[in-house]
Scaffold this motif. Structure first.
Motif, PDB file in Angstrom:
ATOM      1  N   THR A  42     109.943 -37.093 -52.281  1.00 13.13           N
ATOM      2  CA  THR A  42     109.599 -37.918 -53.441  1.00 13.13           C
ATOM      3  C   THR A  42     109.040 -39.223 -52.894  1.00 13.13           C
ATOM      4  O   THR A  42     108.959 -39.408 -51.680  1.00 13.13           O
ATOM      5  CB  THR A  42     110.830 -38.160 -54.344  1.00 13.13           C
ATOM      6  N   TRP A  46     105.583 -42.625 -57.208  1.00 13.08           N
ATOM      7  CA  TRP A  46     105.713 -41.594 -58.260  1.00 13.08           C
ATOM      8  C   TRP A  46     106.842 -41.969 -59.221  1.00 13.08           C
ATOM      9  O   TRP A  46     106.676 -41.918 -60.435  1.00 13.08           O
ATOM     10  CB  TRP A  46     105.985 -40.211 -57.644  1.00 13.08           C
ATOM     11  N   ARG A  50     106.025 -42.707 -63.080  1.00  9.98           N
ATOM     12  CA  ARG A  50     106.381 -41.666 -64.057  1.00  9.98           C
ATOM     13  C   ARG A  50     107.639 -41.977 -64.851  1.00  9.98           C
ATOM     14  O   ARG A  50     107.902 -41.350 -65.865  1.00  9.98           O
ATOM     15  CB  ARG A  50     106.564 -40.296 -63.364  1.00  9.98           C
ATOM     16  N   CYS A 126     123.772 -38.587 -73.508  1.00 10.80           N
ATOM     17  CA  CYS A 126     122.931 -39.796 -73.632  1.00 10.80           C
ATOM     18  C   CYS A 126     122.834 -40.295 -75.069  1.00 10.80           C
ATOM     19  O   CYS A 126     122.448 -41.435 -75.312  1.00 10.80           O
ATOM     20  CB  CYS A 126     121.530 -39.516 -73.105  1.00 10.80           C
ATOM     21  N   ARG A 188     114.470 -32.636 -57.801  1.00  5.71           N
ATOM     22  CA  ARG A 188     114.095 -34.056 -57.701  1.00  5.71           C
ATOM     23  C   ARG A 188     113.819 -34.713 -59.048  1.00  5.71           C
ATOM     24  O   ARG A 188     114.056 -35.910 -59.217  1.00  5.71           O
ATOM     25  CB  ARG A 188     112.894 -34.232 -56.767  1.00  5.71           C
ATOM     26  N   MET A 255     117.524 -28.952 -65.901  1.00  5.98           N
ATOM     27  CA  MET A 255     116.864 -29.836 -66.871  1.00  5.98           C
ATOM     28  C   MET A 255     115.400 -29.448 -67.048  1.00  5.98           C
ATOM     29  O   MET A 255     114.674 -29.316 -66.069  1.00  5.98           O
ATOM     30  CB  MET A 255     116.957 -31.293 -66.388  1.00  5.98           C
ATOM     31  N   GLY A 257     112.625 -31.151 -68.022  1.00  7.94           N
ATOM     32  CA  GLY A 257     112.222 -32.544 -68.253  1.00  7.94           C
ATOM     33  C   GLY A 257     111.064 -32.685 -69.218  1.00  7.94           C
ATOM     34  O   GLY A 257     111.079 -33.524 -70.115  1.00  7.94           O
ATOM     35  N   ARG A 258     110.052 -31.836 -69.033  1.00  5.55           N
ATOM     36  CA  ARG A 258     108.857 -31.964 -69.893  1.00  5.55           C
ATOM     37  C   ARG A 258     109.183 -31.715 -71.354  1.00  5.55           C
ATOM     38  O   ARG A 258     108.709 -32.397 -72.248  1.00  5.55           O
ATOM     39  CB  ARG A 258     107.801 -30.956 -69.462  1.00  5.55           C
ATOM     40  N   ASN A 295     113.609 -42.603 -69.652  1.00  6.57           N
ATOM     41  CA  ASN A 295     112.318 -42.701 -68.984  1.00  6.57           C
ATOM     42  C   ASN A 295     111.546 -43.766 -69.754  1.00  6.57           C
ATOM     43  O   ASN A 295     111.417 -43.670 -70.974  1.00  6.57           O
ATOM     44  CB  ASN A 295     111.599 -41.340 -69.048  1.00  6.57           C
ATOM     45  N   ARG A 297     108.559 -44.287 -70.053  1.00  5.49           N
ATOM     46  CA  ARG A 297     107.381 -43.766 -70.793  1.00  5.49           C
ATOM     47  C   ARG A 297     107.789 -43.191 -72.143  1.00  5.49           C
ATOM     48  O   ARG A 297     107.017 -43.232 -73.096  1.00  5.49           O
ATOM     49  CB  ARG A 297     106.649 -42.711 -69.952  1.00  5.49           C
ATOM     50  N   ASN A 322     118.754 -43.866 -65.550  1.00  8.81           N
ATOM     51  CA  ASN A 322     119.368 -43.345 -66.775  1.00  8.81           C
ATOM     52  C   ASN A 322     120.882 -43.240 -66.555  1.00  8.81           C
ATOM     53  O   ASN A 322     121.342 -42.384 -65.791  1.00  8.81           O
ATOM     54  CB  ASN A 322     118.760 -41.968 -67.069  1.00  8.81           C
TER      55      ASN A 322
END
Ligand code: UT7
Length: 365
Positions: A42, A46, A50, A126, A188, A255, A257-258, A295, A297, A322
């Motif tokens: 990583t 990045w 991101r 969360c 990651r 997870m 993520g997307r 995140n 974003r 997070n």
């Protein structure tokens, strides 16, 4: 969808619960993004671009969620001008409890020396805070409690996909075996976003009419449980834990993520709009938004979709990553102490997490 039984106008004028004290705690030294490059593929650029994350903290070996919570709780109780003996209910939010059972709330009560005080653990990950606010409000309204300690605390370090913490923390150099490096790299997306910490709020019913919790809108869709979950270690199996689960990496959360990102940027603006409509609040009336920090974003998308100016949206993900259930109380504690949020402000709390659970709360402080 959750609604209050009593007619809205009556509910709106009854003072709800508010925050009368807050505290937060982050364990150890900050771990910068570049430290993670020692154990997986990583890079700092990045992660910042991101996610907005620059560093995070990790609980030490033997340091559980209740230990982190203790530090935050002591600060919150002190800032409320109270002593632990004044607390008559604990609501403990965590997805990384000290033990599978019992919950961490009782451990925290014992560490605070308030034996016998009821402690309720809630499992909304969360999304915990809007749920906790509604429960706390109900407890105060029913007369079951007066001074409620609402705590979020997480020790995610236990599911990080590497073995050698001394290498991550820069305490020793060392070649990471290729298979261990490969495993961490496979996870990651997850490993770079989570960090540990605790936040605590002392909540009680306000005396000021029109102030306090105005309402929460909460949602759960269990069909989406596998968007982020830990497959290993559950009681649907006999025994509930075995070596295969470990070798198959089922102790590490899986997870998507997307897809979580997609759910967050669609569901969160919807729930905020719906909650505001229900209570006759315009988005412009809201002084400050305190969103969960998964995140940066995600929060930028939500703000854009709701046409909220970025300066009205609290952000501290750069420092902590997070911290799941701990995020919103840590964030509140920081913005309140910095003077960005003051008494009388109308706040909107927003969160989505594993379950899936999501929701928002409106509170006039
Ligand atoms: O609060 C609990 C709920 N969790 C969330 O809400 C998480 C929401 N999702 C996210 O925050 C983001 O999806 C992640 C941060 C987890 C991942 O970011 P992304 O922009 O969605 O990345 P991606 O998974 O679409 O991957 C894009 C690229 C891939 O490379 P290729 O296939 O395009 O060559 C990944 O392999 O980025 C790569 N990548 C990374 N590169 C360096 C993924 N993670 C990393 C990483 N470092 N840590």
């Amino acid at each position: 969808m959750q609604t209050y039984d009593m007619p809205l106008p009556e509910r709106c004028v009854m003072p709800g619960i508010t925050v009368v004290g807050s505290g937060s705690f982050a364990p150890g030294e900050p771990v910068p993004n570049k430290a993670l490059m020692r154990v997986m593929d990583t890079n700092d650029e990045w992660i910042r671009r991101r996610t907005g994350i620059e560093q995070r903290h990790f609980a030490g070996e033997g340091q559980g969620a209740s230990d982190l919570a203790l530090e935050a709780a002591k600060r919150a109780i002190d800032s409320a001008g109270l002593t632990p003996a004044d607390i008559d209910y604990i609501i403990f939010c965590t997805m990384t409890p000290d033990y599978l059972f019992p919950g961490s709330g009782g451990l925290l009560g014992a560490k605070l020396g308030i034996h016998g005080v009821p402690a309720l653990d809630i499992r909304q990950q969360c999304a915990a805070m809007p749920f906790a606010f509604q429960v706390a409000d109900g407890l105060c309204m029913s007369g079951a409690a007066q001074n409620i300690l609402v705590v979020g605390a997480e020790a995610h370090a236990g599911f990080m996909p590497w073995d050698d913490w001394d290498v991550v923390l820069g305490k020793k150099d060392g070649d990471i075996p290729a298979d261990v490096h490969e495993r961490a790299t496979r996870h990651r997306g997850l490993a770079v976003i989570f960090g540990d910490g605790a936040g605590a709020l002392v909540m009680r019913r306000t005396e000021t009419e029109g102030h306090g919790l105005i309402g929460s809108e909460l949602h759960t869709d269990g069909d989406l449980y596998d968007k982020i979950y830990i497959e290993g270690g559950g009681f649907r199996r006999r025994p509930y834990w075995n070596d295969d689960m470990f070798s198959q990496e089922l102790h590490i959360p899986s997870m998507d993520g997307r897809d979580l990102f997609r759910h967050a940027v669609t569901k969160l603006p919807e729930v905020v709009r719906s909650l505001c409509d229900k209570h006759g609040v315009s988005l412009d009336d809201i002084d400050f938004f305190l969103p969960h920090q998964a995140n940066d974003r995600i929060n930028q998308h939500v703000a854009k979709s709701l046409k909220i100016p970025p300066e009205k949206v609290a952000s501290n993900i750069a420092k902590y990553g997070n911290t799941s259930g701990a995020t919103i109380p840590i964030l509140f504690d920081e913005v309140y102490r910095e003077g960005k949020v003051k008494r009388g402000d109308l706040l909107c709390f927003i969160a989505l997490g594993a379950g899936l659970h999501w929701g928002a709360s409106l509170m006039r402080l």
